[in-house]
Design an enzyme around this catalytic site. Structure first.
Site, PDB file in Angstrom:
ATOM      1  CB  SER A 150      -0.972  -0.044   1.186  1.00  0.00           C
ATOM      2  OG  SER A 150      -1.949   0.954   1.093  1.00  0.00           O
TER       3      SER A 150
ATOM      4  CG  ASP B 290      -6.435  -2.571  -4.229  1.00  0.00           C
ATOM      5  OD1 ASP B 290      -7.193  -2.038  -3.385  1.00  0.00           O
ATOM      6  OD2 ASP B 290      -5.199  -2.537  -4.141  1.00  0.00           O
TER       7      ASP B 290
ATOM      8  CG  HIS C 296      -5.338  -2.563  -0.475  1.00  0.00           C
ATOM      9  ND1 HIS C 296      -4.713  -1.847  -1.473  1.00  0.00           N
ATOM     10  CD2 HIS C 296      -4.868  -2.041   0.705  1.00  0.00           C
ATOM     11  CE1 HIS C 296      -3.909  -0.946  -0.939  1.00  0.00           C
ATOM     12  NE2 HIS C 296      -3.982  -1.046   0.386  1.00  0.00           N
TER      13      HIS C 296
END
Length: 403
Positions: free
Chosen positions: A253, A347, A381
């Site tokens: 991330s 995601d 994600h």
């Protein structure tokens, strides 16, 4: 809870292993064609997780998970590790909890039971069982050293493999024993250690690096500077048992875009993997030496709230493909090391695939080919180590909601 009178045997091999090791699960001494339910349960802190699958014994009274299909439950088909990756929160738990190991010095303890018949066992604690075993799943293998790090500004935990692992990484060249890796997580802050512990268990000198909301570090991610990460890389490279030819960086991330910045602007980086990452600076300008890299901003008005009350952030970032957004894009074409982009096609936090493709286009435009894209359908994600339970939503302490 009671055990049925039975000679049924449940065999689990190995019963103690790393979390990314496969486990062979076999049930023996069943009646021919007997229907059974395999049920896995795990408690971590106050959170309870479980999974189950339906099987039918073969003509000899055996169930071999690696060869026979699940006929129902939380997954179907032949899947040796299905009981592990399909784990879900037990009924009554707070939504958005995901299975994370906070104390890597202890294992996940997974209780596996065999029940007679095809049952829905979610939430059931007292069903009779035919056989049971407890499996230990570790992030930190035997002989791995865990060392708290407080050097200059650098805060984190260093994990070192047993010396016997050195030959796995490199031949005896006179350089340090281990390849060094810096592990950086995202905007949740703190100090997750589990992935670095697993990397060390596989032979790397791995530094789990905190960078905000930990110890005396900045409280807010907006106050982070890139020089801090260079200091961490320099410190890791200074260790006599770490290879001196560049460190690897693994980032998830927002940790992924920091890893990409390190690759682009520091020659001491040997390789980078960015998971579910924007390829632009996000949220606040990023200072480095005598300059600051511009950023794109989150736009809360564009966050989508689902009918269940969860937040979908995928359209919540400024456009990085035009105007001022282009200035925030990381100059990945300057990187000399290999870069791996890991992106889930579903995601809902970051448009990971478009971001990766945008970065790759920059590299191609400069005739750079030092990249790989791993793109996964039906993935979100959080792309975690193998056999980690799938997590469709999680509670984020920054947004105060599930996303």
């Amino acid at each position: 809870m009671r055990k049925l009178s039975s000679q049924v045997q449940l065999l689990v091999t190995p019963a103690k292993a790393l979390v990314d090791d496969k486990v062979d699960i076999t049930v023996e001494r069943l009646a021919p064609r007997q229907p059974v339910t395999l049920h896995a349960r795990l408690v971590e802190g106050t959170a309870r997780f479980q999974s189950y699958a339906h099987y039918r014994a073969d003509d000899t009274g055996r169930v071999v998970m690696a060869k026979q299909p699940s006929l129902g439950g939380l997954y179907k088909g032949v899947d040796q590790m299905g009981l592990f990756w399909s784990m879900q929160l037990s009924p009554g738990q707070k939504p958005g909890l995901r299975l994370k190991k906070k104390d890597v010095s202890t294992p996940f303890l997974v209780d596996i039971r065999v029940h007679d018949g095809h049952l829905d066992v979610m939430g059931e604690e007292n069903l009779p069982w035919l056989a049971t075993k407890t499996v230990e799943r570790w992030y930190m293998g035997g002989g791995v050293k865990r060392i708290q790090v407080k050097e200059g500004r650098v805060r984190g935990t260093l994990f070192l493999p047993p010396v016997s692992h050195a030959s796995i990484i490199i031949a005896n060249t006179g350089d340090g024993l281990f390849a060094g890796v810096i592990d950086i997580y995202g905007s949740g802050g703190g100090l997750p250690e589990y992935r670095a512990a697993l990397l060390a268990s596989r032979g790397f000198a791995a530094l789990a690096l905190a960078y905000f909301a930990y110890d005396d570090l900045p409280k807010d991610i907006a106050d982070v500077d890139l020089d801090y990460f260079e200091e961490a890389a320099d410190w890791l490279l200074s260790l006599p048992y770490v290879r001196s030819r560049g460190v690897g960086v693994l980032g998830t991330s927002q940790g992924g875009y920091l890893a990409l910045c390190m690759a682009a602007y520091m020659d001491k980086i040997g390789a980078v993997a960015a998971i579910g990452s924007p390829t632009a600076v996000v949220g606040a300008p990023l200072p480095y030496k005598d300059k600051a890299f511009p950023c794109i901003q989150w736009i809360p008005d564009q966050f989508e709230v689902t009918k269940e009350g969860f937040i979908n952030l995928v359209n919540g970032l400024e456009d990085a493909t035009k105007g001022n957004g282009l200035k925030a894009c990381i100059q990945v074409e300057k990187a000399h090391c290999p870069i791996m982009f890991v992106a889930g096609e579903d995601d809902l936090n970051v448009q990971a695939v478009p971001f990766a493709n945008q970065a790759i286009a920059r590299m191609n435009a400069h005739e750079k080919t030092n990249y790989t894209l791993l793109q996964y359908p039906r993935s979100g994600h959080l792309i975690e180590p193998p056999y980690t339970p799938h997590c469709s939503l999680f509670y984020h302490n920054v947004y105060g909601e599930c996303s």
